[in-house]
Design a protein around this motif. Sequence first.
Motif, mmCIF file in Angstrom:
data_model
loop_
_atom_site.group_PDB
_atom_site.id
_atom_site.type_symbol
_atom_site.label_atom_id
_atom_site.label_comp_id
_atom_site.label_asym_id
_atom_site.label_seq_id
_atom_site.Cartn_x
_atom_site.Cartn_y
_atom_site.Cartn_z
ATOM 1 N N LEU A 44 0.832 -1.205 0.000
ATOM 2 C CA LEU A 44 0.000 0.000 0.000
ATOM 3 C C LEU A 44 0.863 1.250 0.000
ATOM 4 O O LEU A 44 0.622 2.191 -0.775
ATOM 5 C CB LEU A 44 -0.922 -0.011 1.220
ATOM 6 N N LEU A 45 1.876 1.287 0.852
ATOM 7 C CA LEU A 45 2.741 2.461 0.923
ATOM 8 C C LEU A 45 3.554 2.650 -0.347
ATOM 9 O O LEU A 45 3.892 3.785 -0.715
ATOM 10 C CB LEU A 45 3.674 2.336 2.135
ATOM 11 N N ALA A 46 3.852 1.536 -1.025
ATOM 12 C CA ALA A 46 4.651 1.635 -2.257
ATOM 13 C C ALA A 46 3.799 1.965 -3.478
ATOM 14 O O ALA A 46 4.344 2.338 -4.520
ATOM 15 C CB ALA A 46 5.393 0.316 -2.493
ATOM 16 N N ALA A 47 2.496 1.836 -3.391
ATOM 17 C CA ALA A 47 1.621 2.081 -4.546
ATOM 18 C C ALA A 47 1.639 3.572 -4.892
ATOM 19 O O ALA A 47 1.562 4.428 -3.998
ATOM 20 C CB ALA A 47 0.205 1.618 -4.260
ATOM 21 N N PRO A 48 1.710 3.920 -6.175
ATOM 22 C CA PRO A 48 1.721 5.338 -6.566
ATOM 23 C C PRO A 48 0.358 5.992 -6.322
ATOM 24 O O PRO A 48 -0.687 5.385 -6.539
ATOM 25 C CB PRO A 48 2.037 5.284 -8.060
#
Length: 569
Positions: free
Chosen positions: A62-66
């Motif tokens: 989730l944190l890595a999703a743009p």
Amino acid sequence: MTPPDAPTRRRPWSVLAWARPLTLLAFTAPIAAGLLGTLLPAFGYLPAIGGSGVSLQPWRELLAAPGVASALALTLATGWSATLLSLLLAVGIVAALHPRGRSTRLAEWLAPLLAMPHAALAIGLAFLISPSGWLVRWVSPAWTGWDVPPDVATIGHPSGWPVVLALLIKEVPYLVLMLLAALNQVPARAQVDVARSMGYGPAQAWLAVVLPPLWRQIRWPVYAVLAFSLSVVDVALVLGPGNPPTLAVLAVRWFADPDPGWIFPASAAAMVLLGVVAASLAVLRGVEHGIAAWHVRHLARGRRGGASEPLARLATRLGGLLLASAVLAVVGLVLWSFAASWRYPAALPTAWTAANWTRQAGSLALPALTTLVIGAASTLIALVLVLSGLEHESRSKRRSRAVPWLYLPLLVPQVAFLFGLQVLLVRLGADGRLLAVIACHLVFVLPYLHLSLADPWRALDPRLARTAASLGASPARIFWRVKLPVLLRPVLLAAAIGFAVSAGQYLPTLYAGAGRVATLTTEAVTLASGADRRVIGTWALLQALLPLLAYLAAATLPRLLYRHRRGLA
């Protein structure tokens, strides 16, 4: 002999005694099960798609999703803006009109607007404010020189202001009606008269002495508006930006992705949204305390005059503009549904036809029938539960303290528990069935029905029941022959509100129906992304008409039945 007004002995086998627990169970159990079913995949546990262990990998994804940070910022901006502006406008409108005795018929004008589903309003508003919409056509090309639609962003604007505008059109009338209903429990007239005798203006007097005690009555509706504005999906799909969208829309997209691996970060996003709503409600609660302390100091200074009067008048004018926008949105749907040809920059269709309806009749029939069946069934079940609970309350003389629980379906974001509920339905083999959709709609219809009926039912003059009992009527006979006829109008209006709530449900139908139960709302939102405007107008207009017809029937039927009985019509 037991006096007529003596409390009825509570019997454990009484059917009415079970109404309240069943009502609470009807929406707390699905929400609790759904939250658990979404929480577990948020931490990597969903054996059906390979998640057999607990991990933080969904949160890392989730944190890595743009676009997640932008989606969160957009969610907070649109949700808080819509809530604060709605509250300020609603308070200003009532503060300006109520002290002057001009709010009597306001509820009758605003109630039909509440019957309009959010999706239909959003589609009509899109027809109104788009670069080639009705507003631009009125002033083009004579006043603007635009022979072609201007290259400006309205629908899908990155700031999300069209979403805020649509929410204002729906939430301001809702809060105004909640304020007007709460005024019946506060001696507002007398308090305003006393304040005015001390030199305060009408609006300032209302804000100073009526609003503080009134806030306790409208606190939960305001919380519901904030929670809904932060987590709304159908309006954001029609009017909001697409890249990035709001956090709720982003989670829905990931849940619907063909790759099942996206379910894990989608569940984490849904839990983040739940945390955002909870934190926002806590912040709003803290702001309440701060404003209350400031208000006491402000009154102690004894200042008169100020900007209250002009701001209240401004709120009424802005409220009038919002009402006009809603009317124009509906008129735009009507025009497009009967337009044969309507090219820019013509202000009105150049040719008219009913062929749009005849061509779509075959496609409209089944979703319309499904909408009617689901709405009627969920409303009828909710009405039986609510009336049974209120009747038990009046017989036992024990008022329920479960009001905060009634707001639970309105405070919990739908995306936070509907996926988990869908997982449960799949395991039970009930997903995609009409009964599952009806049960899911019941979760949202029940609170609105209870909140609409509780005050009128409790305000019924108890002397009517005592008189009937003194003549030998049983409690059941009193219910059917005295209470229901007297309260027929509020009962029918509450049922119309329940039907409108059901007709406007998008995500509950989508998840519980597993995409196989099509209603006017699900089809209209799907078509809004790129179909012919004439087709969209036809679907959205019918979606808006069904709840409106239910409201008109509820308002008209008592007048026909009781036309010879003063006070009942």
